[in-house]
Design a protein around this motif. Structure first.
Motif, PDB file in Angstrom:
ATOM      1  N   ARG A 145      13.666 -15.026 -25.802  1.00 51.83           N
ATOM      2  CA  ARG A 145      14.553 -13.909 -25.469  1.00 51.83           C
ATOM      3  C   ARG A 145      15.381 -14.254 -24.251  1.00 51.83           C
ATOM      4  O   ARG A 145      14.985 -15.067 -23.425  1.00 51.83           O
ATOM      5  CB  ARG A 145      13.794 -12.599 -25.258  1.00 51.83           C
ATOM      6  CG  ARG A 145      12.505 -12.673 -24.663  1.00 51.83           C
ATOM      7  CD  ARG A 145      11.726 -11.377 -24.584  1.00 51.83           C
ATOM      8  NE  ARG A 145      10.933 -11.424 -23.378  1.00 51.83           N
ATOM      9  CZ  ARG A 145       9.865 -12.179 -23.225  1.00 51.83           C
ATOM     10  NH1 ARG A 145       9.451 -12.933 -24.208  1.00 51.83           N
ATOM     11  NH2 ARG A 145       9.217 -12.202 -22.105  1.00 51.83           N
ATOM     12  N   VAL A 146      16.533 -13.624 -24.157  1.00 56.23           N
ATOM     13  CA  VAL A 146      17.431 -13.801 -23.022  1.00 56.23           C
ATOM     14  C   VAL A 146      17.453 -12.478 -22.274  1.00 56.23           C
ATOM     15  O   VAL A 146      17.665 -11.420 -22.865  1.00 56.23           O
ATOM     16  CB  VAL A 146      18.853 -14.184 -23.495  1.00 56.23           C
ATOM     17  CG1 VAL A 146      19.793 -14.324 -22.320  1.00 56.23           C
ATOM     18  CG2 VAL A 146      18.810 -15.473 -24.306  1.00 56.23           C
ATOM     19  N   GLU A 147      17.189 -12.550 -20.967  1.00 57.70           N
ATOM     20  CA  GLU A 147      17.150 -11.332 -20.171  1.00 57.70           C
ATOM     21  C   GLU A 147      17.548 -11.642 -18.732  1.00 57.70           C
ATOM     22  O   GLU A 147      17.502 -12.794 -18.302  1.00 57.70           O
ATOM     23  CB  GLU A 147      15.759 -10.699 -20.205  1.00 57.70           C
ATOM     24  CG  GLU A 147      14.669 -11.594 -19.672  1.00 57.70           C
ATOM     25  CD  GLU A 147      13.271 -11.016 -19.866  1.00 57.70           C
ATOM     26  OE1 GLU A 147      12.381 -11.413 -19.097  1.00 57.70           O
ATOM     27  OE2 GLU A 147      13.063 -10.209 -20.766  1.00 57.70           O
ATOM     28  N   LEU A 148      17.917 -10.608 -18.018  1.00 58.60           N
ATOM     29  CA  LEU A 148      18.227 -10.763 -16.602  1.00 58.60           C
ATOM     30  C   LEU A 148      16.934 -11.012 -15.841  1.00 58.60           C
ATOM     31  O   LEU A 148      15.877 -10.462 -16.171  1.00 58.60           O
ATOM     32  CB  LEU A 148      18.929  -9.514 -16.057  1.00 58.60           C
ATOM     33  CG  LEU A 148      20.345  -9.297 -16.585  1.00 58.60           C
ATOM     34  CD1 LEU A 148      20.852  -7.906 -16.225  1.00 58.60           C
ATOM     35  CD2 LEU A 148      21.284 -10.359 -16.025  1.00 58.60           C
ATOM     36  N   LEU A 149      16.996 -11.853 -14.805  1.00 61.06           N
ATOM     37  CA  LEU A 149      15.819 -12.233 -14.031  1.00 61.06           C
ATOM     38  C   LEU A 149      15.031 -11.016 -13.550  1.00 61.06           C
ATOM     39  O   LEU A 149      13.810 -10.962 -13.679  1.00 61.06           O
ATOM     40  CB  LEU A 149      16.239 -13.099 -12.838  1.00 61.06           C
ATOM     41  CG  LEU A 149      15.127 -13.522 -11.887  1.00 61.06           C
ATOM     42  CD1 LEU A 149      14.069 -14.332 -12.613  1.00 61.06           C
ATOM     43  CD2 LEU A 149      15.715 -14.313 -10.730  1.00 61.06           C
ATOM     44  N   ASN A 191      14.685  -8.199 -14.780  1.00 60.03           N
ATOM     45  CA  ASN A 191      14.115  -7.380 -15.854  1.00 60.03           C
ATOM     46  C   ASN A 191      12.732  -7.848 -16.276  1.00 60.03           C
ATOM     47  O   ASN A 191      12.180  -7.325 -17.246  1.00 60.03           O
ATOM     48  CB  ASN A 191      15.046  -7.347 -17.066  1.00 60.03           C
ATOM     49  CG  ASN A 191      16.278  -6.504 -16.820  1.00 60.03           C
ATOM     50  OD1 ASN A 191      16.404  -5.846 -15.790  1.00 60.03           O
ATOM     51  ND2 ASN A 191      17.204  -6.538 -17.751  1.00 60.03           N
ATOM     52  N   ASN A 228      20.355 -12.381  -9.679  1.00 56.25           N
ATOM     53  CA  ASN A 228      19.969 -11.811 -10.969  1.00 56.25           C
ATOM     54  C   ASN A 228      20.646 -12.492 -12.171  1.00 56.25           C
ATOM     55  O   ASN A 228      21.283 -11.837 -12.998  1.00 56.25           O
ATOM     56  CB  ASN A 228      20.238 -10.301 -10.985  1.00 56.25           C
ATOM     57  CG  ASN A 228      19.442  -9.591 -12.065  1.00 56.25           C
ATOM     58  OD1 ASN A 228      18.411 -10.074 -12.507  1.00 56.25           O
ATOM     59  ND2 ASN A 228      19.944  -8.439 -12.483  1.00 56.25           N
ATOM     60  N   PRO A 229      20.476 -13.819 -12.317  1.00 53.69           N
ATOM     61  CA  PRO A 229      21.116 -14.507 -13.448  1.00 53.69           C
ATOM     62  C   PRO A 229      20.405 -14.216 -14.771  1.00 53.69           C
ATOM     63  O   PRO A 229      19.270 -13.737 -14.801  1.00 53.69           O
ATOM     64  CB  PRO A 229      20.949 -15.982 -13.078  1.00 53.69           C
ATOM     65  CG  PRO A 229      19.687 -16.013 -12.283  1.00 53.69           C
ATOM     66  CD  PRO A 229      19.686 -14.728 -11.498  1.00 53.69           C
ATOM     67  N   TRP A 230      21.096 -14.531 -15.855  1.00 55.36           N
ATOM     68  CA  TRP A 230      20.487 -14.460 -17.180  1.00 55.36           C
ATOM     69  C   TRP A 230      19.492 -15.598 -17.301  1.00 55.36           C
ATOM     70  O   TRP A 230      19.760 -16.732 -16.892  1.00 55.36           O
ATOM     71  CB  TRP A 230      21.550 -14.565 -18.268  1.00 55.36           C
ATOM     72  CG  TRP A 230      22.361 -13.311 -18.388  1.00 55.36           C
ATOM     73  CD1 TRP A 230      23.572 -13.064 -17.806  1.00 55.36           C
ATOM     74  CD2 TRP A 230      22.018 -12.139 -19.118  1.00 55.36           C
ATOM     75  NE1 TRP A 230      24.002 -11.799 -18.128  1.00 55.36           N
ATOM     76  CE2 TRP A 230      23.059 -11.208 -18.947  1.00 55.36           C
ATOM     77  CE3 TRP A 230      20.922 -11.770 -19.897  1.00 55.36           C
ATOM     78  CZ2 TRP A 230      23.038  -9.942 -19.518  1.00 55.36           C
ATOM     79  CZ3 TRP A 230      20.911 -10.514 -20.479  1.00 55.36           C
ATOM     80  CH2 TRP A 230      21.962  -9.622 -20.283  1.00 55.36           C
ATOM     81  N   MET A 231      18.337 -15.321 -17.883  1.00 53.56           N
ATOM     82  CA  MET A 231      17.278 -16.314 -18.042  1.00 53.56           C
ATOM     83  C   MET A 231      16.863 -16.369 -19.508  1.00 53.56           C
ATOM     84  O   MET A 231      16.991 -15.380 -20.230  1.00 53.56           O
ATOM     85  CB  MET A 231      16.047 -15.939 -17.199  1.00 53.56           C
ATOM     86  CG  MET A 231      16.334 -15.671 -15.740  1.00 53.56           C
ATOM     87  SD  MET A 231      16.879 -17.114 -14.843  1.00 53.56           S
ATOM     88  CE  MET A 231      15.403 -18.066 -14.768  1.00 53.56           C
ATOM     89  N   VAL A 232      16.324 -17.497 -19.911  1.00 49.15           N
ATOM     90  CA  VAL A 232      15.736 -17.622 -21.242  1.00 49.15           C
ATOM     91  C   VAL A 232      14.225 -17.600 -21.060  1.00 49.15           C
ATOM     92  O   VAL A 232      13.669 -18.388 -20.296  1.00 49.15           O
ATOM     93  CB  VAL A 232      16.176 -18.928 -21.933  1.00 49.15           C
ATOM     94  CG1 VAL A 232      15.504 -19.070 -23.289  1.00 49.15           C
ATOM     95  CG2 VAL A 232      17.686 -18.976 -22.068  1.00 49.15           C
TER      96      VAL A 232
END
Length: 142
Positions: A46-50, A52, A120-124
């Motif tokens: 999943r891809v989400e903001l750090l 989150n 708050n970067p996008w993370m995998v």
């Protein structure tokens, strides 16, 4: 490779612990495929903001609770080795907090420098299951 004994440091034997056993130290990434003991199977991506990250996911990342008494205090085992006066240059302290997400925040900032949490970067995020056994034996039995 039948008939040949090969020992690795992970076996608890070999050059460092028993000078009479054959073998040499190898980093896990350089070990031959037949020597694998764990197989990881990716079960979710999943891809989400750090920021989150959930409390459960922070705990899955290695954050642990103290003895379970109230109030809850979470920490990263071994973090005292990289916190405080003896911390390597540029490392930030990893504190104890009542929320495992805050300990994870400290860990992320410590590992990546600066204030990555604030950015708050996008993370995998990968979820995987662990199978104890050689990858080829698991594939054959499936």
């Amino acid at each position: 490779m039948s008939g040949v004994a090969v020992w690795y440091e992970a076996d608890g034997k070999g050059p460092a612990t028993d000078l009479h056993m054959p073998g040499k130290h190898r980093q896990a990434m350089h070990m031959p495929r037949w020597a694998s003991r764990l197989t990881l199977t990716v079960t979710d991506v999943r891809v989400e903001l750090l920021q989150n990250i959930s409390k459960a996911d922070a705990i899955a990342e290695g954050i642990v609770e103290d003895d379970g008494s109230e109030p809850d205090i979470f920490y990263l085992p071994g973090s005292h080795l990289i916190s405080g006066v003896n911390a390597p240059k540029g490392r930030l302290p990893i504190g104890q907090h009542s929320d495992p997400r805050l300990v994870y925040r400290d860990l992320v900032n410590n590992l990546h420098g600066g204030d990555l949490w604030k950015e708050n970067p996008w993370m995998v995020a990968y979820t995987f299951s662990v199978h104890r056994g050689n990858i080829d034996k698991i594939a054959r039995s499936a």
